[in-house]
Scaffold this motif. Sequence first.
Motif, PDB file in Angstrom:
ATOM      1  N   VAL A 135     -14.608 -85.172 -13.267  1.00 26.41           N
ATOM      2  CA  VAL A 135     -13.884 -84.770 -12.060  1.00 26.41           C
ATOM      3  C   VAL A 135     -12.406 -84.560 -12.360  1.00 26.41           C
ATOM      4  O   VAL A 135     -11.808 -83.562 -11.966  1.00 26.41           O
ATOM      5  N   GLY A 136     -11.792 -85.504 -13.068  1.00 26.58           N
ATOM      6  CA  GLY A 136     -10.376 -85.332 -13.391  1.00 26.58           C
ATOM      7  C   GLY A 136      -9.749 -86.607 -13.920  1.00 26.58           C
ATOM      8  O   GLY A 136     -10.363 -87.675 -13.919  1.00 26.58           O
ATOM      9  N   ASN A 137      -8.537 -86.483 -14.409  1.00 27.27           N
ATOM     10  CA  ASN A 137      -7.766 -87.642 -14.847  1.00 27.27           C
ATOM     11  C   ASN A 137      -6.477 -87.739 -14.043  1.00 27.27           C
ATOM     12  O   ASN A 137      -6.027 -86.752 -13.458  1.00 27.27           O
ATOM     13  N   GLN A 138      -5.917 -88.930 -13.976  1.00 28.82           N
ATOM     14  CA  GLN A 138      -4.736 -89.185 -13.156  1.00 28.82           C
ATOM     15  C   GLN A 138      -4.965 -88.665 -11.732  1.00 28.82           C
ATOM     16  O   GLN A 138      -4.104 -88.031 -11.123  1.00 28.82           O
ATOM     17  N   TYR A 139      -6.146 -88.972 -11.222  1.00 31.53           N
ATOM     18  CA  TYR A 139      -6.551 -88.482  -9.893  1.00 31.53           C
ATOM     19  C   TYR A 139      -5.677 -89.145  -8.824  1.00 31.53           C
ATOM     20  O   TYR A 139      -5.588 -90.358  -8.757  1.00 31.53           O
ATOM     21  N   HIS A 140      -5.063 -88.337  -8.000  1.00 30.67           N
ATOM     22  CA  HIS A 140      -4.102 -88.865  -7.024  1.00 30.67           C
ATOM     23  C   HIS A 140      -4.815 -89.486  -5.825  1.00 30.67           C
ATOM     24  O   HIS A 140      -5.594 -88.836  -5.127  1.00 30.67           O
ATOM     25  N   LEU A 141      -4.537 -90.768  -5.581  1.00 30.37           N
ATOM     26  CA  LEU A 141      -5.034 -91.474  -4.409  1.00 30.37           C
ATOM     27  C   LEU A 141      -3.833 -91.996  -3.622  1.00 30.37           C
ATOM     28  O   LEU A 141      -2.852 -92.457  -4.217  1.00 30.37           O
ATOM     29  N   GLU A 142      -3.942 -91.943  -2.315  1.00 32.99           N
ATOM     30  CA  GLU A 142      -2.845 -92.437  -1.493  1.00 32.99           C
ATOM     31  C   GLU A 142      -3.386 -93.081  -0.228  1.00 32.99           C
ATOM     32  O   GLU A 142      -4.292 -92.555   0.423  1.00 32.99           O
ATOM     33  N   VAL A 143      -2.825 -94.232   0.119  1.00 33.90           N
ATOM     34  CA  VAL A 143      -3.187 -94.909   1.350  1.00 33.90           C
ATOM     35  C   VAL A 143      -1.980 -95.700   1.833  1.00 33.90           C
ATOM     36  O   VAL A 143      -1.320 -96.387   1.046  1.00 33.90           O
ATOM     37  N   TYR A 144      -1.645 -95.584   3.115  1.00 31.74           N
ATOM     38  CA  TYR A 144      -0.502 -96.269   3.715  1.00 31.74           C
ATOM     39  C   TYR A 144       0.782 -96.046   2.924  1.00 31.74           C
ATOM     40  O   TYR A 144       1.606 -96.951   2.743  1.00 31.74           O
ATOM     41  N   GLU A 155       1.176 -95.701  -0.210  1.00 28.71           N
ATOM     42  CA  GLU A 155       1.100 -96.184  -1.592  1.00 28.71           C
ATOM     43  C   GLU A 155       0.285 -95.202  -2.429  1.00 28.71           C
ATOM     44  O   GLU A 155      -0.784 -94.739  -2.002  1.00 28.71           O
ATOM     45  N   GLU A 156       0.782 -94.868  -3.613  1.00 28.72           N
ATOM     46  CA  GLU A 156       0.114 -93.911  -4.497  1.00 28.72           C
ATOM     47  C   GLU A 156      -0.515 -94.621  -5.694  1.00 28.72           C
ATOM     48  O   GLU A 156       0.044 -95.570  -6.236  1.00 28.72           O
ATOM     49  N   PHE A 157      -1.676 -94.096  -6.113  1.00 27.73           N
ATOM     50  CA  PHE A 157      -2.392 -94.649  -7.261  1.00 27.73           C
ATOM     51  C   PHE A 157      -2.946 -93.489  -8.083  1.00 27.73           C
ATOM     52  O   PHE A 157      -3.261 -92.421  -7.547  1.00 27.73           O
ATOM     53  N   PHE A 158      -3.085 -93.727  -9.398  1.00 30.51           N
ATOM     54  CA  PHE A 158      -3.538 -92.677 -10.304  1.00 30.51           C
ATOM     55  C   PHE A 158      -4.568 -93.233 -11.300  1.00 30.51           C
ATOM     56  O   PHE A 158      -4.227 -93.563 -12.439  1.00 30.51           O
ATOM     57  N   PRO A 159      -5.812 -93.325 -10.922  1.00 28.20           N
ATOM     58  CA  PRO A 159      -6.852 -93.793 -11.857  1.00 28.20           C
ATOM     59  C   PRO A 159      -6.920 -92.887 -13.081  1.00 28.20           C
ATOM     60  O   PRO A 159      -6.698 -91.671 -12.983  1.00 28.20           O
ATOM     61  N   ASP A 160      -7.249 -93.479 -14.223  1.00 28.19           N
ATOM     62  CA  ASP A 160      -7.254 -92.717 -15.480  1.00 28.19           C
ATOM     63  C   ASP A 160      -8.271 -91.577 -15.469  1.00 28.19           C
ATOM     64  O   ASP A 160      -7.923 -90.422 -15.668  1.00 28.19           O
ATOM     65  N   LEU A 161      -9.549 -91.895 -15.295  1.00 31.15           N
ATOM     66  CA  LEU A 161     -10.616 -90.899 -15.372  1.00 31.15           C
ATOM     67  C   LEU A 161     -11.571 -91.069 -14.205  1.00 31.15           C
ATOM     68  O   LEU A 161     -11.916 -92.195 -13.849  1.00 31.15           O
ATOM     69  N   ILE A 162     -12.014 -89.954 -13.646  1.00 28.54           N
ATOM     70  CA  ILE A 162     -13.029 -90.011 -12.598  1.00 28.54           C
ATOM     71  C   ILE A 162     -14.160 -89.047 -12.941  1.00 28.54           C
ATOM     72  O   ILE A 162     -13.913 -87.891 -13.306  1.00 28.54           O
TER      73      ILE A 162
END
Length: 382
Positions: free
Chosen positions: A264-273, A275-282
Amino acid sequence: MKESISLTNQYNRAAEVIKTAILQSQYQAVQKVNSEQLALYFGIGRYISTHSRDNYWGTSALTYISEKLRRDMPGLRGFSEAHMKKMRIFYEEWNMLEDKSFIAMNDLQLVNESLSTDETDSIAIRSLRETNCEDFPLEDFLRVPFTHHYTILSKVKELKERYFYIHECAIYHLSVDGLKKAIGNDDYHHQSRIPNNFLQKLTSSELAFRAINAFKDEYMLDFINVEELGTRDIADIDERVVEQKIIHDIKKFIMTFGQDFAFVGNQYHLEVYGEEFFPDLIFFNRELNALVVVELKTGKFKPTYLGQLSTYLRILDDKVRKPHENPSIGIVLCKHANKEFVEYVIQDYDKPMGVATYNTSADMPEKLRKALPDIDELKKLL
């Protein structure tokens, strides 16, 4: 002619004996408990084996008996000629369970050894309570349905291997197709299990079993030679670009996850409230019908990695996962991990996660290392 009449009388008597055993078993267990059915099939298998293998009966015996049972007990299922042959195999393959020293008899009449005397001819239905056989998985054995038992007996010959698949069926409630797939994949000889909490946290035991088999406990990451892969500082742009280049060069590694994995991707952008997060691999796994997050760590496993991964999974499930998909699964991929310790701490987390380890090019023979991408060359490109 007389001989034909004599054989018919024997077959009629045999059908009556089997019918009596069926009725007794049904009376003994108001509900069809699996162990009671196994005891019934084992007893009938013994009876059929003794008579047919020792030439008491002719070649058409089971055909006749099956038809007689069908006429006498309309609606009866599971006593066709083919199925009774399976009962005979079930008994003959597990006839070590005949040792009376470890079989407790129930209240049903025991078989009389004078099988030629019609008046005493009957079937022993014996309930297993304990065994002296080394490592015999009695509890698992009694929980596995007959069809699964026969599948194992027909496809697996080595005793310890049979024990293994019996245990898999008992623990993970495999379907027959799932069992056949496990045997076809030779799961017995690939027992390295990734430390995980899948069985406790996934929606079904069969899904958990598939998840366990979808991941290895160790991977060869021959492309990793970068420190601090876990860095999330935006200013550290060089490491981020190197990671992009690494992702481009790891298609073969991605394929080692299995044909059902899609990147799916790397450094996948997640955001909630905010706050940002970037998981390595999805990844997305078609077999599991679930998103899979892989976090890369360069050192030894730390419990805090699970907390970080749990956060990613929570956001993915709430913000990204489709309604028809199963819960997202997380994998921590680190250099070293104490499996027993991982199993100990992972049970307290609500999200399905596992921890695998990896080897790098430094752990490989010189000839193989020369064939790998050079991380220094990648840095020069920057």
